[in-house]
Every structure is written in C-alpha cells, then in structure tokens.
Design a protein around this motif. Structure first.
Motif, PDB file in Angstrom:
ATOM      1  N   MET A  27       0.849  -1.200   0.000  1.00  0.00           N
ATOM      2  CA  MET A  27       0.000   0.000   0.000  1.00  0.00           C
ATOM      3  C   MET A  27       0.880   1.244   0.000  1.00  0.00           C
ATOM      4  SD  MET A  27      -3.076   1.248   0.087  1.00  0.00           S
ATOM      5  CE  MET A  27      -4.003  -0.219   0.505  1.00  0.00           C
ATOM      6  N   PRO A  28       0.666   2.199  -0.902  1.00  0.00           N
ATOM      7  CA  PRO A  28       1.467   3.407  -0.936  1.00  0.00           C
ATOM      8  C   PRO A  28       1.318   4.201   0.349  1.00  0.00           C
ATOM      9  CG  PRO A  28       0.179   3.143  -2.953  1.00  0.00           C
ATOM     10  CD  PRO A  28      -0.308   2.130  -1.990  1.00  0.00           C
ATOM     11  N   ASN A  29       2.258   5.121   0.563  1.00  0.00           N
ATOM     12  CA  ASN A  29       2.229   5.999   1.727  1.00  0.00           C
ATOM     13  C   ASN A  29       0.900   6.749   1.786  1.00  0.00           C
ATOM     14  OD1 ASN A  29       2.622   7.953   3.664  1.00  0.00           O
ATOM     15  ND2 ASN A  29       4.777   8.234   3.137  1.00  0.00           N
ATOM     16  N   ASP A  30       0.290   6.805   2.993  1.00  0.00           N
ATOM     17  CA  ASP A  30      -1.017   7.447   3.132  1.00  0.00           C
ATOM     18  C   ASP A  30      -0.942   8.966   3.062  1.00  0.00           C
ATOM     19  OD1 ASP A  30      -2.317   5.077   3.368  1.00  0.00           O
ATOM     20  OD2 ASP A  30      -2.342   5.062   5.560  1.00  0.00           O
ATOM     21  N   SER A  31       0.208   9.567   3.341  1.00  0.00           N
ATOM     22  CA  SER A  31       0.298  11.022   3.463  1.00  0.00           C
ATOM     23  C   SER A  31      -0.208  11.762   2.231  1.00  0.00           C
ATOM     24  CB  SER A  31       1.739  11.435   3.778  1.00  0.00           C
ATOM     25  OG  SER A  31       2.122  10.914   5.028  1.00  0.00           O
ATOM     26  N   PRO A  32       0.182  11.372   1.010  1.00  0.00           N
ATOM     27  CA  PRO A  32      -0.342  12.076  -0.165  1.00  0.00           C
ATOM     28  C   PRO A  32      -1.858  11.977  -0.273  1.00  0.00           C
ATOM     29  CG  PRO A  32       1.553  10.732  -0.754  1.00  0.00           C
ATOM     30  CD  PRO A  32       1.155  10.342   0.631  1.00  0.00           C
ATOM     31  N   TYR A  33      -2.406  10.836   0.137  1.00  0.00           N
ATOM     32  CA  TYR A  33      -3.854  10.668   0.084  1.00  0.00           C
ATOM     33  C   TYR A  33      -4.548  11.581   1.088  1.00  0.00           C
ATOM     34  CZ  TYR A  33      -2.803   6.538  -2.696  1.00  0.00           C
ATOM     35  OH  TYR A  33      -2.344   5.696  -3.681  1.00  0.00           O
ATOM     36  N   LYS A  34      -3.989  11.668   2.286  1.00  0.00           N
ATOM     37  CA  LYS A  34      -4.574  12.556   3.293  1.00  0.00           C
ATOM     38  C   LYS A  34      -4.582  13.993   2.802  1.00  0.00           C
ATOM     39  CE  LYS A  34      -3.313   9.813   7.367  1.00  0.00           C
ATOM     40  NZ  LYS A  34      -2.543   9.782   8.632  1.00  0.00           N
ATOM     41  N   ALA A  35      -3.478  14.419   2.228  1.00  0.00           N
ATOM     42  CA  ALA A  35      -3.387  15.792   1.724  1.00  0.00           C
ATOM     43  C   ALA A  35      -4.396  16.021   0.604  1.00  0.00           C
ATOM     44  CB  ALA A  35      -1.967  16.070   1.236  1.00  0.00           C
ATOM     45  N   ALA A  36      -4.550  15.024  -0.270  1.00  0.00           N
ATOM     46  CA  ALA A  36      -5.495  15.158  -1.382  1.00  0.00           C
ATOM     47  C   ALA A  36      -6.936  15.212  -0.880  1.00  0.00           C
ATOM     48  CB  ALA A  36      -5.308  14.002  -2.357  1.00  0.00           C
ATOM     49  N   LEU A  37      -7.232  14.404   0.140  1.00  0.00           N
ATOM     50  CA  LEU A  37      -8.583  14.416   0.702  1.00  0.00           C
ATOM     51  C   LEU A  37      -8.887  15.747   1.383  1.00  0.00           C
ATOM     52  CD1 LEU A  37      -8.818  10.808   2.195  1.00  0.00           C
ATOM     53  CD2 LEU A  37     -10.131  11.724   0.273  1.00  0.00           C
ATOM     54  N   GLN A  38      -7.931  16.243   2.147  1.00  0.00           N
ATOM     55  CA  GLN A  38      -8.137  17.527   2.816  1.00  0.00           C
ATOM     56  C   GLN A  38      -8.366  18.632   1.785  1.00  0.00           C
ATOM     57  OE1 GLN A  38      -8.685  17.718   5.877  1.00  0.00           O
ATOM     58  NE2 GLN A  38      -7.745  15.906   6.798  1.00  0.00           N
ATOM     59  N   LYS A  39      -7.616  18.588   0.704  1.00  0.00           N
ATOM     60  CA  LYS A  39      -7.778  19.591  -0.351  1.00  0.00           C
ATOM     61  C   LYS A  39      -9.157  19.481  -1.001  1.00  0.00           C
ATOM     62  CE  LYS A  39      -5.724  21.228  -4.678  1.00  0.00           C
ATOM     63  NZ  LYS A  39      -4.631  21.028  -5.676  1.00  0.00           N
ATOM     64  N   LEU A  40      -9.583  18.240  -1.278  1.00  0.00           N
ATOM     65  CA  LEU A  40     -10.890  18.031  -1.904  1.00  0.00           C
ATOM     66  C   LEU A  40     -12.015  18.559  -1.023  1.00  0.00           C
ATOM     67  CD1 LEU A  40     -12.742  16.720  -4.077  1.00  0.00           C
ATOM     68  CD2 LEU A  40     -12.634  14.615  -2.708  1.00  0.00           C
ATOM     69  N   PHE A  41     -11.973  18.220   0.270  1.00  0.00           N
ATOM     70  CA  PHE A  41     -13.078  18.587   1.154  1.00  0.00           C
ATOM     71  C   PHE A  41     -12.979  20.018   1.679  1.00  0.00           C
ATOM     72  CE2 PHE A  41     -13.552  13.956   1.228  1.00  0.00           C
ATOM     73  CZ  PHE A  41     -14.925  13.852   1.030  1.00  0.00           C
ATOM     74  N   ARG A  42     -11.943  20.733   1.284  1.00  0.00           N
ATOM     75  CA  ARG A  42     -11.940  22.174   1.534  1.00  0.00           C
ATOM     76  C   ARG A  42     -12.827  22.903   0.533  1.00  0.00           C
ATOM     77  NH1 ARG A  42      -6.338  21.724   3.037  1.00  0.00           N
ATOM     78  NH2 ARG A  42      -5.693  22.129   0.874  1.00  0.00           N
ATOM     79  N   THR A  43     -13.074  22.280  -0.597  1.00  0.00           N
ATOM     80  CA  THR A  43     -13.868  22.921  -1.649  1.00  0.00           C
ATOM     81  C   THR A  43     -15.285  22.372  -1.737  1.00  0.00           C
ATOM     82  OG1 THR A  43     -13.072  21.340  -3.310  1.00  0.00           O
ATOM     83  CG2 THR A  43     -11.807  23.378  -3.002  1.00  0.00           C
ATOM     84  N   ARG A  44     -15.570  21.278  -1.043  1.00  0.00           N
ATOM     85  CA  ARG A  44     -16.914  20.700  -1.043  1.00  0.00           C
ATOM     86  C   ARG A  44     -17.132  19.955   0.266  1.00  0.00           C
ATOM     87  NH1 ARG A  44     -17.066  17.042  -6.112  1.00  0.00           N
ATOM     88  NH2 ARG A  44     -15.848  18.787  -6.937  1.00  0.00           N
TER      89      ARG A  44
END
Length: 225
Positions: free
Chosen positions: A1-18
């Motif tokens: 499983m790839p490192n979770d950190s990039p996914y966390k950052a991407a999720l936070q970015k997504l849910f800042r806009t919706r």
C-alpha cells in the motif's frame, strides 16, 4: 500500500472545496481507481457515508453539524452520526420514549424506510406492534419496549362518540354554541331539564374528541367581567 500522506493531503484539499463527494470525485482527487485504496485513505482521516442515496456520498467526520438526533442534511443528502441507515433507525427507535412509526421516521429522515424496518424486525433488532391504522416500532429489549408502548398508548386520541349517539353529540355541540362559558355540570343540568339524557362524562368526552375548550367564568369583587 502506498504511503497514506499524499492521500490525506489530497482528501483535505478536496473537502476544503466541497462538503460531500461521490466515489468518482474521490478517484479523481486521489488519482486512484481502486475502491479499496480509496476507502483505506478515508479511514485514515475518518469518514461517513450517506444513509440516503444508497450510501453513494462521502464526507469527513469533522464536517457534519449534527442535530440533537444525530442527523445532518446537505442538499437533500442525509448523514447520521450512527453511520448506516440500519444503525440510525435502531438508534432513533430505541431513544424515542414512545417508539416511532414509519411516518415519524420518514419525516425525520426524508426517505421511505419500510423495507429496512421490515428487515430489522425480521432480524429481531426491533419489534413492532399494531397501533391504530399503522405500526409502532419499539426496542427489541422487552423492558424498554414495554415502557415505550405504555407511552404510545397515552398518545391515542379519545374514542370517537358512537354513531348511535349522534343526536346526543349534536345536542351537546349546539348547547356549546349558545352557552360557551358554561362548564360540563351546567350543560348537563340544562340538557337533562330539556329531556336529553346525558352525563357530565359524556359531555367532557365529546369536548375532548372535538378538541373543544371551555371558557371559564371570570369574576371580580364587582361581579362578572
């Protein structure tokens, strides 16, 4: 499983806009097609799925502002602090002092839940009893269910006057129109004097059935106001 950190950052970015997102939105934001990978990333930050729309919408746990019943709606999409629709229904029924009918639950959740309630009863996670022209859903636990049923019985309206006493009902209602200030005792005396066999209990039952409230006498030291 790839490192979770990039996914966390991407999720936070997504849910800042919706506030909510669909699976396709998440795939685009995370640049991953695997649903398993996406759910793993969501679990790392904490998430909820909608109880409505067949659970097709996602949000982060920190976003909803739940009402006292643990419900939150966004653009007709429903979320619950309990997560799934099944868990939400069990919670709403078990925490209700008088149980819940389907109509009451539908009004709370804004969707029909007949099928889910039927499955919960079949699985013995809830029970139901006939009440007037519907069913009331109760806790699966005997003692709480007994208390809920007793409270529900108190909500039943007074019995309707029998049709064979229709003339008596009319006499009482007509008398009310002419003497709105009198209490049941005065009405009873007047109707009996006029040849109408009624009791105070019958008068009060009819008033209660039609939600009529008598206006009491108001007196001062100088007489009636």
């Amino acid at each position: 499983m790839p490192n979770d950190s990039p996914y966390k950052a991407a999720l936070q970015k997504l849910f800042r806009t919706r506030l909510v997102a669909r699976l396709d939105d998440l795939r685009q934001a995370l640049k991953r097609q695997s649903r398993t990978t996406i759910l793993h990333a969501l679990r790392a930050v904490g998430y909820l799925t909608s109880y409505s729309h067949a659970g097709r919408y996602y949000t982060l746990e920190r976003i909803p502002q739940f009402d006292p019943k643990g419900l939150w709606r966004y653009r007709q999409i429903g979320f619950s602090s309990r997560g799934t629709l099944r868990a939400t229904l069990i919670h709403l029924v078990e925490t209700s002092p008088a149980g819940q009918t389907h109509t009451e639950l539908q009004d709370l959740l804004h969707l029909r839940v007949h099928d889910t309630l039927r499955l919960l009863v079949r699985a013995r996670e809830l029970q139901r009893k006939p009440f007037q022209d519907t069913y009331v859903y109760l806790s699966a636990k005997p003692k709480p269910a007994s208390r809920q049923w007793a409270e529900r019985q108190k909500l039943a309206p007074p019995p309707a006057p029998k049709e064979r006493n229709l003339a008596r009902v009319i006499d009482i209602l007509v008398d009310l129109l002419h003497h709105p200030e009198d209490d049941a005792r005065a009405v009873c005396q007047r109707l009996r004097a006029g040849g109408h066999p009624v009791t105070r209990a019958q008068i009060e039952t009819i008033w209660a059935h039609y939600h009529l409230k008598k206006t009491p006498h108001v007196r001062s030291r100088h007489g009636r106001l």
